[in-house]
Write a protein that holds these residues in place. Sequence first.
Motif, PDB file in Angstrom:
ATOM      1  N   TRP A 157    -106.650-130.423  10.878  1.00 46.56           N
ATOM      2  CA  TRP A 157    -106.987-131.440   9.871  1.00 46.56           C
ATOM      3  C   TRP A 157    -107.295-132.739  10.582  1.00 46.56           C
ATOM      4  O   TRP A 157    -106.503-133.237  11.381  1.00 46.56           O
ATOM      5  N   HIS A 158    -108.469-133.286  10.325  1.00 46.59           N
ATOM      6  CA  HIS A 158    -108.898-134.567  10.877  1.00 46.59           C
ATOM      7  C   HIS A 158    -108.583-134.645  12.377  1.00 46.59           C
ATOM      8  O   HIS A 158    -109.011-133.783  13.136  1.00 46.59           O
ATOM      9  N   THR A 159    -107.816-135.628  12.810  1.00 43.46           N
ATOM     10  CA  THR A 159    -107.578-135.775  14.245  1.00 43.46           C
ATOM     11  C   THR A 159    -106.214-135.233  14.657  1.00 43.46           C
ATOM     12  O   THR A 159    -105.637-135.657  15.654  1.00 43.46           O
ATOM     13  N   MET A 160    -105.677-134.282  13.902  1.00 43.17           N
ATOM     14  CA  MET A 160    -104.513-133.489  14.278  1.00 43.17           C
ATOM     15  C   MET A 160    -103.215-134.276  14.388  1.00 43.17           C
ATOM     16  O   MET A 160    -102.247-133.788  14.965  1.00 43.17           O
ATOM     17  N   THR A 161    -103.145-135.495  13.840  1.00 42.13           N
ATOM     18  CA  THR A 161    -101.891-136.228  13.907  1.00 42.13           C
ATOM     19  C   THR A 161    -100.792-135.510  13.132  1.00 42.13           C
ATOM     20  O   THR A 161     -99.607-135.699  13.405  1.00 42.13           O
ATOM     21  N   ARG A 162    -101.181-134.668  12.161  1.00 44.77           N
ATOM     22  CA  ARG A 162    -100.185-133.872  11.440  1.00 44.77           C
ATOM     23  C   ARG A 162    -100.223-132.414  11.909  1.00 44.77           C
ATOM     24  O   ARG A 162     -99.219-131.877  12.358  1.00 44.77           O
ATOM     25  N   THR A 163    -101.377-131.742  11.810  1.00 43.81           N
ATOM     26  CA  THR A 163    -101.427-130.315  12.152  1.00 43.81           C
ATOM     27  C   THR A 163    -101.134-130.066  13.624  1.00 43.81           C
ATOM     28  O   THR A 163    -100.656-128.987  13.988  1.00 43.81           O
ATOM     29  N   GLY A 164    -101.388-131.053  14.475  1.00 40.32           N
ATOM     30  CA  GLY A 164    -101.103-130.888  15.892  1.00 40.32           C
ATOM     31  C   GLY A 164     -99.626-130.740  16.197  1.00 40.32           C
ATOM     32  O   GLY A 164     -99.256-130.373  17.317  1.00 40.32           O
ATOM     33  N   LEU A 165     -98.754-131.000  15.214  1.00 39.35           N
ATOM     34  CA  LEU A 165     -97.306-130.877  15.410  1.00 39.35           C
ATOM     35  C   LEU A 165     -96.802-129.470  15.106  1.00 39.35           C
ATOM     36  O   LEU A 165     -95.628-129.174  15.344  1.00 39.35           O
TER      37      LEU A 165
END
Length: 898
Positions: A609-617
């Motif tokens: 999602w977008h720049t992964m500030t959430r999904t990257g976790l």
Amino acid sequence: MNVSMPTPDPSTITHAPAPVRTTCAYCGVGCGVVATADGKGGATIAGDAAHPANQGRLCVKGAALGETLATGHRLLHPTIHGVRTTWNRALDAVTKGFRDTIERHGPDAVALYLSGQLLTEDYYVANKLMKGFIGSANVDTNSRLCMASTVAGHRRAFGADIVPGCYEDLDEADLVVLTGSNTAWCHPVLWQRIEQARTRRGTRVVVIDPRRTVTADSADLHLAVAPGMDAVLFARLLVEIAEGGAVDTNYVTRHTDGFEAALANAREIAPSRADAAARCALTEQALAAFLDWWIETPRVVTCFSQGINQSAQGTDKVNAILNVHLAAGRIGRPGCGPFSLTGQPNAMGGREVGGLANQLAAHMGFSPDEVDRVGRFWQAPGMAGKEGRKAVSMFEAIERGEIRALWVLCTNPAASLPRADAMRSALRQLDFLAVSEVSAHVDGLAEAATVVLPSAAWGEKNGTVTNSERRISRQRPFLAPPGEAQPDWWQICEVARRLGHGQAFDFASPAAIFREHAALSAFENDGARLFDIGGLADLTDQAYDALEPVQWPLPSGRDAGTQRLFADGGFAHADGCARLVPLAPPALSAPPTAEHPLLLNTGRVRDHWHTMTRTGLSPRLAQHRNAPFVEVHPADAERFGLEDGAFAAVSTRQGQVELRVVVTDSQQPGSIFAPIHWTDANAARARVGSLVHARTDPVSGQPDSKTVPASIRPWAMQAEGFIASRRRLPLPAWLSHARMTVADGEIVHFASPRAPGALHDLLSNWLNLWTSPLHQRNPAADLYRSASIVDHRLEILLSTGPRRDEDAIAWATDLLARERIDAATRRFILAGRAPDPGLRPSRQVCACFGVDEARIEAAARGGADSVEAIGAALKAGTNCGSCRPEIRKILEGCRQPA
């Protein structure tokens, strides 16, 4: 001045495991979620079976929300110039930055830049402060990059920004057309509804997309339209509707204006099937099938998303779609209508309160009457009298020094705007920059900020969002904000008070803001403004907290919302009629050149999602596509000397990135595709935003992110490898790398033009691994490994060689997750393989259940010869369903002779 901190309401913040009904934080589907806090800062997540948008379904991103709640990456305290401070001092600094700029340069020298992930209440007070009390309309949103062309198209055709249909239309349609939308990946819950309609009622699906996506693979008909030619296709459809006797003459006569002019224009654009097919790069047979199906099927829904919007002619493309539905009278009735699939969770809510620079709140514009009406309602002393700068124009004004102070909330323009490198530089030119953020890992933004304010995140925020079908839902908190994080609405109101506007911003809660928002929608509204939620203007705090999902319009005196609009006309233009709009001649905004002979198309992948500030976790969301890449057609790979799995440099006039090559015939010759998610925070030398040009739609101001002239060439990498680490590592900018979250740590993939041995030495020094007793050097194989063990746990493992080693990565991931490494296992740490590896690791396909390609192939060899059989054997594809097209493709490959 002392800050009055909002006191958490014990009835809404849950520390014990009690379920809380809230709304998903991702796309515009607006799925209901049931979150149960675990008392340790996390939560379990389930779909809300009572929510009408999703009826209990969740995609894998929504299901994994509980994995994204950790606070280790969070901003916890306000800072000024990077130094921790108090809220009082930070808010005073924001106030001074804006006040000083206004005094020196006027109100148009300040701006707010917002996000479709803000709640409606946040959006409302930001819009009210700028447009009503600062006196400038320089407040815009990253929704400008997402849905602005839809807004402009709706306003031209309908007189207001209205989505006429609802999700039930997908259940009841006999033909669903998906144009510019990879629905199976980007809106999986809606794709499930479409798939169920296919099974239940035989609904046919047409996909219009230059790429052969997984959605296109599953369609009954895929039209691989030439880039930028969507409007030609729908212009020809309008002609065929007229010539085939499919015009709803009664509807057109009573409820529309401009049909003859739009039809004449369509005949100029697409005078014949042969001409339209040639311009769209389609066979006449495929074009004829689409035209005949559409005309012969009364119940047809045309869904459109970013592939339509993100274009220099996006508004015209939207109106081309609206034109055919108006001409055929297929709008506002069950199973038919044009349907915009929104990208962000609250893009619609932001549009309702005037979050765009060319709108006022409650769907009003900048006519003198509307400015006066909003000003009287707000009792605003200095209403903005003209439209503000749209996103791209706003940042160009920052480059020129015309805007001197900026407040950015809940988004990162340094990564997402076109010409991202130039935007990063522009931010550093500001006299003052305030940033309200959740994550500490947002590149290019916090470094340039004067003041950074820690915001509450999903799970902590309290307010409302509006989804793609005009349905307002509650986001409810189930966690307390960590550290000193505060809601965005509170931050804005505190600055408004310090600027001297305390009485107008004396809101004690989001419920109070919502009541004013609802009251404004009904103020002097005689029915001409369709956005009317006056029926919610008197909600008590308790009723607001218990608010069930409801669609607007919901005027005062009504008990229920409105499911569909426009079946009997009633448009928002003064005469009550819709407009069919003639189109400009379709053309690429910037055709390929000798220097840049390809067209770059940007977009999303399934699990990020977008720049992964959430999904990257989330460890499971990282597995499907774990590093940046560029897709290239085999003919172009041969033309430019590219190899599948090797690296390439992709260049435009704006910048250059280095990406791994995926050779695939899902691309058209002459086009390449790269996803937008990787930035300097989670990768290096892979910021696709730095490639995108700033060409915009002349009506909507939305940038063209789908047809950027580009070049590509091989980028030699002598070494590849990975770092497995228990903690986030700072890495040098010269190293091409991408981070992937795994259980108890991260895996960093990297590649370099340096030789493996030399690169390993450099990185060993960087990571201080020379002091570790675990080293392995095999110069003959160009293979080098080092590791650090602390308290019987793996801390860091560095592996460098001539190529990527999936077995070694899988083994390192296993080692990171182990609480204790015993003596027997210690001997295998640098072996690059588990003692008993089992199936070779492969690309993850089903993130919901962690099923990779190798297991699906093994099940197929064992007799599971259908998607349903794979689901029965492995569970893959039985939850969110977004992997089902990929499973189907794997099975087709297994059936091919060797």
